[in-house]
Design a protein around this motif. Structure first.
Motif: not given
Length: 281
Positions: A75-77, A99-104, A153-156, A176-178
């Motif tokens: 997020l920060f960079p 998105i994948y990074c933040l949600y996981t 789980k979030f991969l699906i 970026c927001h899912n």
């Protein structure tokens, strides 16, 4: 990773032109990021270097610290770059990766707090059986499962969303927001919404249940050790809410900063003598 061939970038519309104030925002954000990196990294070094800290409770803390570094780096960079930039466009591939990074990160955080609350429950309510229940092997399994479960789980949900045909590329957010990406879809998103809701329940509710269970049991033990009969019903209710809601949020702080082993580890690793020996070597 499959992305709509007609969509190569997203535009983040939440950023506004603030003139020279962007440098102030950049410095504040950079300072916060630096504090997060230094605090979490130093705690990791202390725990790894001191063999006396190679116990289940500190391994869970290490997992939490690694996740903090993982999430903040996702997020920060990005925020720092966007603050200084005059064009707030993001490549689509990078947006989906963020998105994948933040949600996981969020899911690992909740699961880690749940496991840490269970660790405290066993330590406080079953102290004589703690070493039997929380062995090194079980601890490693707990950590491995919660990380693997979170990523799979979030991969699906992520796979369903990334294949959607999108009719726009403007996101009203700072990152970026899912959900906002799904709202841009041209096709029916019922399946995506169902999986998204189901995933949110799994992310929040499933870890919340063991947290509530653990701290409810801990509260009962604390009540049995202290005479609360003279306290008013309102104060008892506030204490209950504290142990059920506030205490789990403060668990990482309690783990990291209020334990003598951690403090002594800091002194031994970052003391002047130690630093001098390392420099001389």
């Amino acid at each position: 990773m499959m992305v709509n061939s007609t969509l190569s970038y997203f535009i983040l519309s939440a950023y506004i032109h603030v003139g020279s104030l962007k440098y102030l925002y950049f410095l504040l954000t950079a300072a916060l990021y630096l504090v997060i990196i230094v605090v979490n990294a130093s705690l990791l070094v202390v725990i790894c270097v001191n063999r006396s800290l190679h116990e289940p409770m500190y391994l869970f803390l290490c997992s939490l610290l690694v996740n903090e570094l993982y999430g903040s780096s996702g997020l920060f960079p990005f925020l720092l770059l966007q603050i200084l930039s005059d064009v707030h466009s993001v490549p689509a591939q990078f947006c989906f990766l963020q998105i994948y990074c933040l949600y996981t990160y969020a899911h690992v955080e909740f699961c880690n707090l749940a496991v840490m609350s269970y660790d405290r429950y066993v330590a406080i309510c079953w102290p004589l059986q703690y070493n039997t229940h929380m062995t090194f092997k079980k601890t490693v399994i707990f950590i491995g499962v919660l990380w693997l479960y979170s990523f799979l789980k979030f991969l699906i949900t992520f796979s369903l969303n990334v294949r959607l045909p999108l009719c726009g590329n403007t996101i009203s957010s700072l990152y970026c927001h899912n959900y906002l990406v799904v709202k841009l879809a041209c096709s029916d998103t019922k399946v995506n919404n169902i999986f998204g809701l189901f995933g949110t329940v799994l992310t929040v509710l499933v870890p919340l249940l063991p947290i509530l269970f653990s701290y409810t049991k801990i509260l009962k033990i604390l009540q049995s050790r202290f005479d609360l009969s003279d306290l008013s019903a309102v104060l008892r209710l506030l204490l209950s809410l504290y142990f059920l809601l506030i205490q789990p949020l403060l668990t990482p702080v309690i783990y990291g900063m209020q334990m003598s082993k951690i403090r002594n580890g800091y002194k031994s690793v970052f003391s002047c003598k130690t630093l001098t020996r390392c420099r001389d070597a």
